[in-house]
Enzyme design. Structure first.
Site, short mmCIF file in Angstrom:
data_model
loop_
_atom_site.label_atom_id
_atom_site.label_comp_id
_atom_site.label_asym_id
_atom_site.label_seq_id
_atom_site.Cartn_x
_atom_site.Cartn_y
_atom_site.Cartn_z
N GLU A 273 0.82 -1.22 0.00
CA GLU A 273 0.00 0.00 0.00
C GLU A 273 0.86 1.27 0.00
O GLU A 273 0.33 2.38 -0.08
CB GLU A 273 -0.93 0.01 1.22
CG GLU A 273 -1.97 -1.11 1.15
CD GLU A 273 -2.73 -1.29 2.46
OE1 GLU A 273 -3.94 -1.53 2.42
OE2 GLU A 273 -2.10 -1.23 3.54
N GLY B 235 -12.81 -2.61 2.32
CA GLY B 235 -13.96 -3.31 1.75
C GLY B 235 -15.10 -2.33 1.54
O GLY B 235 -15.26 -1.37 2.31
N ILE C 35 -13.73 -8.15 7.33
CA ILE C 35 -15.15 -8.48 7.11
C ILE C 35 -15.27 -9.31 5.83
O ILE C 35 -14.87 -8.85 4.75
CB ILE C 35 -16.00 -7.20 6.98
CG1 ILE C 35 -15.81 -6.27 8.18
CG2 ILE C 35 -17.47 -7.56 6.77
CD1 ILE C 35 -16.48 -6.70 9.45
N MET D 70 -9.41 -1.58 8.91
CA MET D 70 -8.98 -2.02 10.23
C MET D 70 -8.06 -1.04 10.97
O MET D 70 -7.47 -1.42 11.98
CB MET D 70 -8.32 -3.41 10.10
CG MET D 70 -9.23 -4.45 9.49
SD MET D 70 -8.50 -6.09 9.28
CE MET D 70 -8.34 -6.62 10.97
N GLU D 71 -7.92 0.18 10.45
CA GLU D 71 -6.98 1.11 11.08
C GLU D 71 -7.45 2.56 11.19
O GLU D 71 -7.09 3.27 12.14
CB GLU D 71 -5.64 1.13 10.31
CG GLU D 71 -4.87 -0.16 10.28
CD GLU D 71 -5.33 -1.10 9.16
OE1 GLU D 71 -5.99 -0.61 8.22
OE2 GLU D 71 -5.06 -2.31 9.25
N ASP E 294 -12.45 -5.00 -2.26
CA ASP E 294 -13.37 -6.14 -2.18
C ASP E 294 -14.72 -5.66 -1.68
O ASP E 294 -14.86 -4.51 -1.26
CB ASP E 294 -12.79 -7.19 -1.22
CG ASP E 294 -12.61 -6.63 0.18
OD1 ASP E 294 -13.56 -6.70 0.97
OD2 ASP E 294 -11.52 -6.09 0.50
N1 ADE Z 1 -9.49 -4.07 4.17
C1 ADE Z 1 -9.73 -4.42 2.89
N2 ADE Z 1 -10.82 -5.19 2.80
C2 ADE Z 1 -11.30 -5.32 4.06
C3 ADE Z 1 -12.39 -6.01 4.63
N3 ADE Z 1 -13.21 -6.72 3.86
N4 ADE Z 1 -12.55 -5.95 5.97
C4 ADE Z 1 -11.70 -5.23 6.74
N5 ADE Z 1 -10.65 -4.58 6.26
C5 ADE Z 1 -10.45 -4.60 4.93
#
Ligand code: ADE
Length: 255
Positions: free
Chosen positions: A12, A78, A172, A193-194, A217
């Protein structure tokens, strides 16, 4: 201005350290901090690793030990809304920790004793990064993202969105989970997540920040499928071009 640039994963932040002028590294607390200039901006690049504690620790170190005055987080997320597609970009207006719950002592999602659930990003910094993202999509996207990868990931006219990002210590990967989050959090655009952990640290220490995420995603059962391929072939390219553009634009602005 001294800009801290954080990503969770090496991909990243691909290539950024290589274009830094006068790069010097310092290892501290299991992280490598690289200082130098990107497009004339004094910067410190670091990988936080994944999760809220890792991100909060990294943001704190950048501010307290490396004297950064501003923070930019760049990475993937996501999708949290049906209108947000893989390959789109989300720039946070506000960030929330979806997994904090001290109810009934405090309202659900509120970070206890701050009175806040939503932490606002810096408008000026976010405007510049959103402009850099739009410029990238309009000018560079078709030339720098391989045609086969654009086809593979169905990347057609990606867009920039601005709004709510929710963070938690969970990848997730089920439609049930992401739909429940979407229903609980009006305006949700993306999950990661951050970001909200960085936002809380920046709020507490009075440091302006922005968060930009490329959608990798749909946070459903397919989320992990081809995830690293997307990060390597698409998101790494987005991040490099957008962050270097951002530094050029910041250099030409009021900062
Ligand atoms: N980062 C990228 N995709 C994610 C997801 N599905 N859940 C949490 N963090 C993510």
């Amino acid at each position: 201005m001294r800009l801290g640039i954080i990503s969770a994963l090496q991909e990243e932040q691909q290539g950024l350290v290589e274009v830094m002028q006068g790069a010097a590294t310092l290892v501290h607390g299991m992280r490598t901090y690289t200082t130098g200039k990107i497009a004339g901006i004094d910067a410190v690049c670091v990988l936080s690793r994944i999760g809220k504690v890792a991100a909060a620790t990294t943001a704190t170190m950048l501010i307290e030990k490396f004297d950064v005055t501003h923070i930019l987080f760049t990475g993937v997320a996501g999708a949290g809304d049906a209108g947000v597609k893989v390959g789109d970009i989300v720039v946070a207006e506000a960030l929330l920790q979806y997994d904090i719950d001290a109810s009934p002592l405090f309202p659900r999602y509120e970070v206890p004793l701050t009175g806040l659930s939503h932490f606002q990003s810096d408008l000026h910094l976010s405007n510049i990064v959103a402009g850099a993202a739009s410029g990238f999509l309009e000018t560079d996207f078709e030339t720098v993202i391989d045609a086969a990868e654009r086809r593979n990931f169905h990347l057609v006219r990606p867009r920039v969105h601005r709004g709510l990002i929710a963070s938690g210590d969970q990848f997730i990967s089920s439609a049930g989970q992401i739909n429940a989050l979407g229903a609980a959090l009006p305006g949700l655009l993306a999950v990661e997540m951050e970001g909200a952990a960085v936002a809380q640290v920046c709020f507490e220490l009075g440091v302006p920040f922005a968060v930009i995420r490329t959608i990798s995603d749909n946070a459903n059962e397919e989320a992990a499928h081809d995830f690293m391929r997307f990060v390597t072939a698409v998101a790494a390219c987005y991040a490099f071009h957008i962050v270097t553009r951002f530094c050029r634009d910041v250099n030409g602005s009021a900062y």
